[in-house]
Write a protein that holds these residues in place. Structure first.
Motif, PDB file in Angstrom:
ATOM      1  N   LEU A 358      35.808  46.488  27.858  1.00 39.50           N
ATOM      2  CA  LEU A 358      35.313  45.011  27.508  1.00 39.50           C
ATOM      3  C   LEU A 358      35.448  44.084  28.857  1.00 39.50           C
ATOM      4  O   LEU A 358      34.472  43.331  29.121  1.00 39.50           O
ATOM      5  CB  LEU A 358      36.218  44.413  26.268  1.00 39.50           C
ATOM      6  CG  LEU A 358      35.768  43.017  26.025  1.00 39.50           C
ATOM      7  CD1 LEU A 358      34.474  43.014  25.288  1.00 39.50           C
ATOM      8  CD2 LEU A 358      36.875  42.330  25.051  1.00 39.50           C
ATOM      9  N   MET A 359      36.545  44.597  29.770  1.00 42.25           N
ATOM     10  CA  MET A 359      36.720  43.380  30.752  1.00 42.25           C
ATOM     11  C   MET A 359      35.846  44.262  32.080  1.00 42.25           C
ATOM     12  O   MET A 359      35.973  43.636  33.304  1.00 42.25           O
ATOM     13  CB  MET A 359      38.018  43.382  31.157  1.00 42.25           C
ATOM     14  CG  MET A 359      38.887  43.119  30.164  1.00 42.25           C
ATOM     15  SD  MET A 359      38.302  41.442  29.315  1.00 42.25           S
ATOM     16  CE  MET A 359      39.500  41.176  27.926  1.00 42.25           C
ATOM     17  N   GLY A 360      35.225  45.430  32.053  1.00 42.29           N
ATOM     18  CA  GLY A 360      34.674  45.905  33.087  1.00 42.29           C
ATOM     19  C   GLY A 360      35.535  46.683  34.236  1.00 42.29           C
ATOM     20  O   GLY A 360      35.184  46.828  35.374  1.00 42.29           O
ATOM     21  N   TYR A 361      36.556  47.362  33.640  1.00 46.80           N
ATOM     22  CA  TYR A 361      37.321  48.329  34.525  1.00 46.80           C
ATOM     23  C   TYR A 361      37.288  49.802  34.283  1.00 46.80           C
ATOM     24  O   TYR A 361      37.078  50.152  33.053  1.00 46.80           O
ATOM     25  CB  TYR A 361      38.831  47.981  34.310  1.00 46.80           C
ATOM     26  CG  TYR A 361      39.166  46.486  34.753  1.00 46.80           C
ATOM     27  CD1 TYR A 361      39.287  46.040  36.059  1.00 46.80           C
ATOM     28  CD2 TYR A 361      39.701  45.754  33.694  1.00 46.80           C
ATOM     29  CE1 TYR A 361      39.881  44.815  36.352  1.00 46.80           C
ATOM     30  CE2 TYR A 361      40.142  44.261  33.884  1.00 46.80           C
ATOM     31  CZ  TYR A 361      40.091  43.980  35.238  1.00 46.80           C
ATOM     32  OH  TYR A 361      40.659  42.694  35.608  1.00 46.80           O
ATOM     33  N   LEU A 362      36.571  50.419  35.389  1.00 51.98           N
ATOM     34  CA  LEU A 362      36.110  51.765  35.142  1.00 51.98           C
ATOM     35  C   LEU A 362      37.384  52.729  35.291  1.00 51.98           C
ATOM     36  O   LEU A 362      38.188  52.527  36.141  1.00 51.98           O
ATOM     37  CB  LEU A 362      35.129  51.855  36.271  1.00 51.98           C
ATOM     38  CG  LEU A 362      33.831  51.133  36.271  1.00 51.98           C
ATOM     39  CD1 LEU A 362      32.881  51.601  37.572  1.00 51.98           C
ATOM     40  CD2 LEU A 362      33.064  51.567  34.986  1.00 51.98           C
TER      41      LEU A 362
END
Length: 389
Positions: A358-362
């Motif tokens: 959701l927060m864009g951490y890969l």
């Protein structure tokens, strides 16, 4: 219309419940356009920095504290949690919310219910010395009002200021900002968002869960009481070695919950919520601080631009885990990549999978991937309609 005497008490008891049901109905999904915004009353703007432990919130809090137009306090709900140590986060959220409302309105007498017996001065407030406003007039004459204030000097001189002068200081600013880490959802805060007397803006600060876990490890004993409250009754049923990861999982779920509850706000209230990633501030502090101030309705004075640049482009990792001093913010944000064992990173990515997406951490797919600092682990938001500062 006058109520019969026997009907007055039930009516008074039902009124708050009916008001809350109406608010939640307005905040929930449903057909038709969003309701019109409540009329804005003249008065200060209020900002709530909503985050979790070890997520860079002390640094972002200082972006507000050092601003010459802002009265800032750090984690006032700490007093609620310390006074009621047997409570869980869910049980304490209403008392914490009511305390926040009083503090936003500069009624610091609300702390009386949670302070130990003895003299009442501003040193009674948790981490009071990190507030520039409490170290300058009218609270304390040590520093001029627009000065960047070092924490150490204030602590030695300004602690005995009576609370009524701290209240006067609060009322003299155009903005009141509070930092909090003790809310695991946004729903309890809906009445504050809808209150036209507050004009509340919520800044939701998140950080890569792998970095949060690594930072929590460094100060684990100091977070013990808070960790117990996060898990609540589950604490005693979870094996000791599993507790750190279990607490992190609860924190990750809370960030997803806050984000989803913010999405269900009606249009006028939704515009008062902003999601911020610590890593973006670390990479480009001037740009993202400027956008943060724009959201709060604050200018970005030249002396603050210099301070932000200096505080984020220092050398090393900082002198203390709890001190906002000069450090290399970008290196701090990536320290987990060389400090955590890969098998532990895999566990973190599993329990925080939804929050990371959701927060864009890969995720990292191998130990080699993890150690390669040239590989960027930040992506855009999952939904194209989301806005990132």
């Amino acid at each position: 219309m006058r109520w019969p005497p026997k009907a007055r008490l039930p009516a008074l008891l039902l009124a708050p419940a009916l008001a809350l049901l109406l608010l939640l109905r307005l905040a929930g999904p449903g057909p038709g356009p969003a309701p019109p915004a409540s009329p804005r009353r003249p008065g200060p703007t209020h900002v709530l920095l909503l985050s979790s432990w070890r997520s860079g919130s002390s640094f972002v809090g200082q972006l507000f504290s050092q601003h010459p137009d802002v009265f800032y306090l750090m984690e006032p709900a700490w007093h609620v949690w310390m006074a009621l140590p047997a409570g869980s986060a869910a049980q304490l959220q209403m008392a914490a919310r009511d305390l926040l409302r009083s503090v936003f309105l500069c009624d610091l007498a609300v702390f009386e219910a949670y302070l130990a017996p003895g003299p009442r001065d501003q040193s009674s407030l948790f981490q009071w010395h990190v507030s520039r406003a409490l170290c300058s007039p009218p609270a304390c004459p040590l520093f001029e009002r627009g000065t960047i204030v070092p924490q150490e000097g204030c602590m030695k001189v300004c602690g005995k200021t009576p609370l009524h002068l701290a209240e006067a200081a609060c009322r003299s600013y155009s903005h009141v900002a509070l930092k909090e880490v003790r809310f695991l959802g946004l729903r309890a805060l809906y009445p504050l968002l809808a209150d036209p007397a507050l004009d509340l803006r919520v800044v939701h600060l998140v950080r890569d869960p792998r970095a949060v876990f690594r930072s929590r490890e460094l100060v684990a004993p100091l977070l013990l009481r808070d960790s117990r409250a996060v898990l609540g009754p589950q604490w005693d049923r979870v094996p000791r070695e599993e507790r750190p990861l279990r607490v992190l999982g609860a924190i990750c779920r809370s960030h997803v919950r806050i984000r989803e509850e913010a999405r269900r706000l009606p249009g006028p209230l939704a515009a008062r919520y902003l999601l911020v990633r610590y890593e973006d501030l670390a990479r480009d502090p001037l740009t993202h601080t400027s956008r943060l101030y724009d959201f709060a309705g604050l200018p970005f004075p030249p002396q603050l631009r210099v301070w932000v640049q200096n505080i984020t482009r220092g050398k090393g990792m900082g002198r203390s885990a709890f001190l906002t001093d000069s450090r290399n913010a970008r290196n701090v944000s990536q320290a987990w990549r060389w400090a955590l064992p890969h098998d532990q990173v895999v566990q973190i990515q599993k329990v925080c999978k939804d929050a990371m997406e959701l927060m864009g951490y890969l995720p990292v797919l191998s130990e080699k991937h993890q150690k390669n600092l040239l590989l960027d682990l930040l992506s855009a938001f999952k939904s194209p309609s989301d806005t990132l500062v």
